[in-house]
Motif scaffolding. Structure first.
Motif, PDB file in Angstrom:
ATOM      1  N   ASN A 148       3.602   6.850   1.919  1.00 12.89           N
ATOM      2  CA  ASN A 148       4.123   5.658   2.595  1.00 12.89           C
ATOM      3  C   ASN A 148       4.586   5.941   4.017  1.00 12.89           C
ATOM      4  O   ASN A 148       4.257   5.195   4.946  1.00 12.89           O
ATOM      5  CB  ASN A 148       5.310   5.087   1.792  1.00 12.89           C
ATOM      6  N   THR A 172       0.181  -3.129  -2.067  1.00 13.53           N
ATOM      7  CA  THR A 172       1.400  -3.312  -2.857  1.00 13.53           C
ATOM      8  C   THR A 172       1.798  -4.781  -2.921  1.00 13.53           C
ATOM      9  O   THR A 172       2.161  -5.296  -3.993  1.00 13.53           O
ATOM     10  CB  THR A 172       2.546  -2.475  -2.270  1.00 13.53           C
ATOM     11  N   ILE A 180       9.721  -1.264  -6.156  1.00 15.51           N
ATOM     12  CA  ILE A 180       8.608  -0.581  -5.490  1.00 15.51           C
ATOM     13  C   ILE A 180       8.983   0.882  -5.316  1.00 15.51           C
ATOM     14  O   ILE A 180       9.975   1.199  -4.654  1.00 15.51           O
ATOM     15  CB  ILE A 180       8.320  -1.191  -4.105  1.00 15.51           C
ATOM     16  N   PHE A 222       6.361  -0.813  -9.480  1.00 16.98           N
ATOM     17  CA  PHE A 222       5.168  -0.825  -8.647  1.00 16.98           C
ATOM     18  C   PHE A 222       4.966   0.577  -8.065  1.00 16.98           C
ATOM     19  O   PHE A 222       5.644   0.984  -7.126  1.00 16.98           O
ATOM     20  CB  PHE A 222       5.276  -1.890  -7.557  1.00 16.98           C
ATOM     21  N   THR A 244       3.291   2.873  -5.946  1.00 19.92           N
ATOM     22  CA  THR A 244       2.446   2.712  -4.764  1.00 19.92           C
ATOM     23  C   THR A 244       1.300   3.718  -4.720  1.00 19.92           C
ATOM     24  O   THR A 244       0.264   3.452  -4.113  1.00 19.92           O
ATOM     25  CB  THR A 244       3.274   2.816  -3.465  1.00 19.92           C
ATOM     26  N   ILE A 291      -1.289   2.006  -7.013  1.00 15.12           N
ATOM     27  CA  ILE A 291      -1.769   0.774  -6.372  1.00 15.12           C
ATOM     28  C   ILE A 291      -2.681   1.097  -5.195  1.00 15.12           C
ATOM     29  O   ILE A 291      -3.756   0.505  -5.039  1.00 15.12           O
ATOM     30  CB  ILE A 291      -0.572  -0.086  -5.918  1.00 15.12           C
ATOM     31  N   HIS A 292      -2.263   2.033  -4.363  1.00 11.20           N
ATOM     32  CA  HIS A 292      -3.043   2.412  -3.189  1.00 11.20           C
ATOM     33  C   HIS A 292      -4.353   3.074  -3.598  1.00 11.20           C
ATOM     34  O   HIS A 292      -5.415   2.816  -3.009  1.00 11.20           O
ATOM     35  CB  HIS A 292      -2.210   3.358  -2.322  1.00 11.20           C
TER      36      HIS A 292
END
Length: 267
Positions: A120, A144, A230, A250, A252, A255-256
């Motif tokens: 991130n 996200t 998140i 979540f 990341t 998700i990414h």
């Protein structure tokens, strides 16, 4: 006998030297599958523990898509995390941007049509890096926000490094999708979450006391109305799992990575 062997040798040599006729040039199965996929570049190393998760998730998803052991067209460039951390402490974000640009160009030259940062915090310099590249960087916040909207949530907690909690380069992009994002307000909480990431998780260490601390931060936010959390540092999924908390998590990293799979499979 020797005469027959001599004649046979002539026939074989003659056959080998005949020009090929009507040879088909259609791609074999492997080449056909490769043509169905885009080449993705991963800029990792921040940390390599989470980069492994990206690599594993993307490979597994493509295996599942094809129902066999077909691998994605995936390239990896590992940054020197010690140097990245030094530049962060010295507030030399232009130097970090330069590292990312060079990594992106190297991956593109090797065949990648798009790249993603496997963390991130590097997205702090996303804009300046993207301006210097003529191919897309798949943004972690966009993926996200899409995942949160799919669950129809309006208010979520964000935890990450101090850079991503104190500055809006991730949270603002999520909020632009109509989602309220809470971040810890107490400086001591921000500092401790950052310490856990930098001193423990980036080394692959998960301390029980640190996990309990993060869980308390999440629970306090839940009591303030947070409908989800998140994990805004790609190391937090090494510590926090969905079964640990009552609200949606979540991840990341996951998700990414899925957004990377969508690019690879041209979805």
């Amino acid at each position: 006998m020797n005469k027959y062997l001599y004649c046979l040798l002539i026939v074989v040599l003659t056959a080998c030297n005949q020009p090929e006729k009507d040879k088909k040039t259609e791609p074999n199965g492997s080449e056909k599958i490769d043509s169905e996929m885009n080449v993705l570049g991963l800029i990792g190393g921040t940390s390599w523990h989470s980069t492994i998760e990206y690599y594993s998730m993307i490979n597994q998803s493509v295996n599942d898509h094809y129902g066999n052991n077909t691998n994605p067209l995936l390239l990896v460039y590992t940054l020197n995390q010690a140097e990245v951390h030094r530049f962060q402490i010295e507030n030399k974000w232009d130097s970090i941007a330069h590292m990312l640009v060079e990594a992106g160009k190297t991956l593109n030259k090797a065949g990648a049509g798009a790249v993603l940062f496997c963390a991130n915090t590097p997205h702090k310099v996303y804009g300046s890096v993207q301006e210097q590249l003529d191919f897309p960087i798949i943004h972690i916040a966009d993926a996200t926000a899409k995942a949160i909207k799919e669950k129809d949530l309006k208010k979520v907690l964000f935890i990450g490094t101090k850079y991503s909690m104190e500055e809006p380069f991730i949270t603002k992009r999520i909020e632009d999708n109509g989602i309220e994002v809470l971040v810890p307000q107490e400086q001591e909480v921000i500092d401790e979450l950052h310490r856990i990431i930098i001193e423990e998780l980036t080394y692959g260490e998960v301390e029980a006391s640190s996990k309990a601390y993060v869980m308390d931060v999440i629970e306090n936010a839940r009591q303030q109305g947070a409908e989800g959390v998140i994990l805004g540092c790609t190391e937090f999924p090494l510590m926090i799992f969905q079964e640990d908390v009552e609200i949606p998590v979540f991840n990341t990293t996951e998700i990414h990575a899925k957004s990377g799979v969508d690019y690879i499979l041209k979805r």
